[in-house]
Design a protein around this motif. Structure first.
Motif, mmCIF file in Angstrom:
data_model
loop_
_atom_site.group_PDB
_atom_site.id
_atom_site.type_symbol
_atom_site.label_atom_id
_atom_site.label_comp_id
_atom_site.label_asym_id
_atom_site.label_seq_id
_atom_site.Cartn_x
_atom_site.Cartn_y
_atom_site.Cartn_z
ATOM 1 N N GLN A 153 -32.800 20.477 -30.061
ATOM 2 C CA GLN A 153 -32.232 21.786 -29.773
ATOM 3 C C GLN A 153 -31.048 22.123 -30.675
ATOM 4 O OE1 GLN A 153 -31.474 21.947 -25.502
ATOM 5 N NE2 GLN A 153 -33.376 23.077 -25.277
ATOM 6 N N ALA A 154 -31.048 23.364 -31.145
ATOM 7 C CA ALA A 154 -29.920 23.903 -31.907
ATOM 8 C C ALA A 154 -29.093 24.803 -30.981
ATOM 9 C CB ALA A 154 -30.414 24.692 -33.107
ATOM 10 N N THR A 155 -27.874 25.115 -31.423
ATOM 11 C CA THR A 155 -27.012 26.015 -30.660
ATOM 12 C C THR A 155 -26.772 27.282 -31.474
ATOM 13 O OG1 THR A 155 -25.887 24.171 -29.575
ATOM 14 C CG2 THR A 155 -24.781 26.308 -29.536
ATOM 15 N N VAL A 156 -27.076 28.432 -30.878
ATOM 16 C CA VAL A 156 -26.839 29.732 -31.506
ATOM 17 C C VAL A 156 -25.652 30.379 -30.796
ATOM 18 C CG1 VAL A 156 -27.793 31.993 -32.076
ATOM 19 C CG2 VAL A 156 -29.286 29.975 -32.055
ATOM 20 N N GLU A 157 -24.631 30.748 -31.564
ATOM 21 C CA GLU A 157 -23.437 31.388 -31.001
ATOM 22 C C GLU A 157 -23.288 32.781 -31.598
ATOM 23 O OE1 GLU A 157 -19.895 28.735 -30.867
ATOM 24 O OE2 GLU A 157 -21.226 27.300 -31.878
ATOM 25 N N ARG A 179 -20.769 34.253 -26.730
ATOM 26 C CA ARG A 179 -21.970 33.753 -26.066
ATOM 27 C C ARG A 179 -22.586 32.643 -26.899
ATOM 28 N NH1 ARG A 179 -25.041 37.169 -22.978
ATOM 29 N NH2 ARG A 179 -26.395 35.329 -22.792
ATOM 30 N N SER A 180 -23.300 31.778 -26.230
ATOM 31 C CA SER A 180 -24.035 30.724 -26.941
ATOM 32 C C SER A 180 -25.301 30.387 -26.170
ATOM 33 C CB SER A 180 -23.172 29.471 -27.103
ATOM 34 O OG SER A 180 -22.905 28.875 -25.858
ATOM 35 N N GLU A 181 -26.272 29.855 -26.908
ATOM 36 C CA GLU A 181 -27.553 29.482 -26.293
ATOM 37 C C GLU A 181 -28.123 28.265 -27.019
ATOM 38 O OE1 GLU A 181 -32.076 31.286 -26.098
ATOM 39 O OE2 GLU A 181 -30.377 32.666 -25.820
ATOM 40 N N ARG A 182 -28.512 27.237 -26.251
ATOM 41 C CA ARG A 182 -29.197 26.083 -26.825
ATOM 42 C C ARG A 182 -30.688 26.354 -26.813
ATOM 43 N NH1 ARG A 182 -26.829 21.346 -27.588
ATOM 44 N NH2 ARG A 182 -28.680 20.173 -26.982
ATOM 45 N N THR A 183 -31.327 26.145 -27.950
ATOM 46 C CA THR A 183 -32.737 26.507 -28.073
ATOM 47 C C THR A 183 -33.443 25.621 -29.088
ATOM 48 O OG1 THR A 183 -34.260 28.279 -28.740
ATOM 49 C CG2 THR A 183 -32.075 28.287 -29.748
ATOM 50 N N ALA A 184 -34.733 25.393 -28.844
ATOM 51 C CA ALA A 184 -35.565 24.651 -29.795
ATOM 52 C C ALA A 184 -36.133 25.572 -30.864
ATOM 53 C CB ALA A 184 -36.702 23.942 -29.058
ATOM 54 N N PHE A 219 -28.949 43.873 -31.948
ATOM 55 C CA PHE A 219 -27.742 44.392 -32.573
ATOM 56 C C PHE A 219 -28.060 45.371 -33.698
ATOM 57 C CE2 PHE A 219 -25.900 40.735 -30.461
ATOM 58 C CZ PHE A 219 -24.639 41.174 -30.100
ATOM 59 N N ASP A 220 -29.349 45.560 -33.973
ATOM 60 C CA ASP A 220 -29.792 46.475 -35.040
ATOM 61 C C ASP A 220 -29.154 46.124 -36.377
ATOM 62 O OD1 ASP A 220 -31.244 48.546 -36.130
ATOM 63 O OD2 ASP A 220 -29.694 50.053 -35.713
ATOM 64 N N GLY A 221 -29.206 44.828 -36.693
ATOM 65 C CA GLY A 221 -28.677 44.404 -37.990
ATOM 66 C C GLY A 221 -27.728 43.229 -37.854
ATOM 67 N N GLU A 222 -26.491 43.405 -38.306
ATOM 68 C CA GLU A 222 -25.498 42.333 -38.356
ATOM 69 C C GLU A 222 -25.145 41.843 -36.949
ATOM 70 O OE1 GLU A 222 -23.794 39.933 -40.863
ATOM 71 O OE2 GLU A 222 -25.118 41.497 -41.596
ATOM 72 N N ILE A 223 -25.101 40.491 -36.790
ATOM 73 C CA ILE A 223 -24.775 39.879 -35.492
ATOM 74 C C ILE A 223 -23.330 39.376 -35.548
ATOM 75 C CG2 ILE A 223 -25.423 38.123 -33.803
ATOM 76 C CD1 ILE A 223 -28.168 38.008 -35.273
ATOM 77 N N PRO A 224 -22.442 39.938 -34.751
ATOM 78 C CA PRO A 224 -21.030 39.521 -34.805
ATOM 79 C C PRO A 224 -20.864 38.035 -34.441
ATOM 80 C CG PRO A 224 -21.286 41.567 -33.569
ATOM 81 C CD PRO A 224 -22.660 41.012 -33.770
ATOM 82 N N GLY A 225 -20.093 37.306 -35.254
ATOM 83 C CA GLY A 225 -19.756 35.924 -34.943
ATOM 84 C C GLY A 225 -20.924 34.967 -34.924
ATOM 85 N N LEU A 226 -21.995 35.285 -35.664
ATOM 86 C CA LEU A 226 -23.184 34.439 -35.625
ATOM 87 C C LEU A 226 -22.913 33.067 -36.231
ATOM 88 C CD1 LEU A 226 -26.240 34.087 -35.093
ATOM 89 C CD2 LEU A 226 -26.624 34.919 -37.435
ATOM 90 N N LEU A 227 -23.306 32.032 -35.490
ATOM 91 C CA LEU A 227 -23.202 30.657 -35.964
ATOM 92 C C LEU A 227 -24.364 29.861 -35.389
ATOM 93 C CD1 LEU A 227 -21.597 28.411 -37.444
ATOM 94 C CD2 LEU A 227 -20.405 28.004 -35.275
#
Length: 300
Positions: free
Chosen positions: A229-233, A242-247, A260-268
């Motif tokens: 699983q990776a973590t998407v923030e 927000r964060s989500e653990r996902t395969a 978000f119709d494009g750019e995702i704020p704070g994406l990691l």
């Protein structure tokens, strides 16, 4: 069992070692190919140092089969021992000799040693060649220990926690030395608590816990098998993190992009590290504050 016939420098089957009522090594299997850097990982008391001692012939085993460079270490000859170099956690150089005197002295123990001056240069001690061992810093003494481990031009080099106590700069310089030795064809077995070190140096790894091999493979294979699983923030429009653990992180990012119709704020996007895998395999995944990078020593 012959390591020469199957291209292995080390072949271990069902290795066992008891200390009274305590089982230090409980059926370990290992295969180390000639010319590779192999990392042996595990927490304190996992059996790493005992295994290394048995491979070198310095400790008797209670069970299993062991072949090192085609020989059972329990019956290793002087000629066989000259092919196996070792760097222990404890310093071994006499304090009153100079670096040059020490390396030249140890070179006389071997039938075909490396050139002492070249070895001193390889470990970065040229400027300290005429300094007495007792005047060296801790990192410089460790470099001298490595020089003594390789002066006999070993086919197999055993490194037991070689960079414990090193500062980051000294550790990276040491890594360069190990890579150079590996490029020359030396087979290297490395025990370490530093996960970054294992990932930087090792072609393959085995994680040992409670005297058994919990998992083995390349660092990438271990991450794929045990760190699914990776973590998407990201940050919501109202500023809430927000964060989500996902395969399936790519799918999650695609869904967020549409939302978000494009750019995702704070994406990691953070994928599991070797440390994450190690902590999971050794049952320490819930631990805080004690990671492989901060652990010290290994009594056995």
């Amino acid at each position: 069992m012959s390591t020469d016939a199957n291209g292995l420098a080390v072949d271990v089957r069902g290795l066992r070692k008891q200390y009274g009522d305590m089982t230090a090594v409980d059926g370990i299997d290992l295969e180390i190919r000639r010319g590779e850097v192999f990392g042996l990982l595990g927490p304190n008391g996992a059996g790493k140092s005992t295994t290394v001692e048995i491979l070198q012939g310095n400790r008797e085993r209670d069970g299993g089969e062991v072949s090192v460079l085609g020989t059972d270490p329990a019956h290793g000859t002087r000629a066989w021992r000259s092919k196996v170099g070792i760097v222990w956690q404890d310093e071994s150089a006499p304090a009153e000799l100079t670096v040059r005197e020490t390396v030249r002295h140890f070179a006389r123990y071997y039938p075909r040693p490396r050139d002492p001056e070249r070895v001193i240069a390889q470990v970065g001690l040229e400027a300290k060649a005429d300094s007495r061992v007792k005047a060296l810093s801790g990192g410089q003494r460790r470099r001298l220990d490595v020089a003594l481990g390789v002066i006999g031009d070993p086919e197999l080099l055993l490194l037991d926690e070689p960079t414990t106590g090193f500062d980051p700069a000294a550790r990276h310089q040491f890594w360069d030395l190990i890579r150079a030795l590996a490029d020359e064809g030396t087979t290297i077995l490395l025990t370490t608590h530093y996960l970054q070190e294992a990932e930087a140096l090792a072609d393959r790894l085995a994680v040992v816990t409670r005297g058994r091999v919990a998992a083995g493979g390349t660092p990438a294979q271990l991450r794929d098998r045990f760190g699914s699983q990776a973590t998407v923030e990201w940050t919501e429009p109202d500023g809430t993190p927000r964060s989500e653990r996902t395969a399936t992180p790519t799918r999650t990012v695609a869904e967020l992009t549409r939302r978000f119709d494009g750019e995702i704020p704070g994406l990691l996007v953070s994928r599991p590290t070797l440390e994450d895998v190690y902590l999971r395999l050794t049952g320490q995944a819930g631990a805080t504050g004690a990671t492989g990078a901060s652990a010290q020593g290994d009594a056995r």
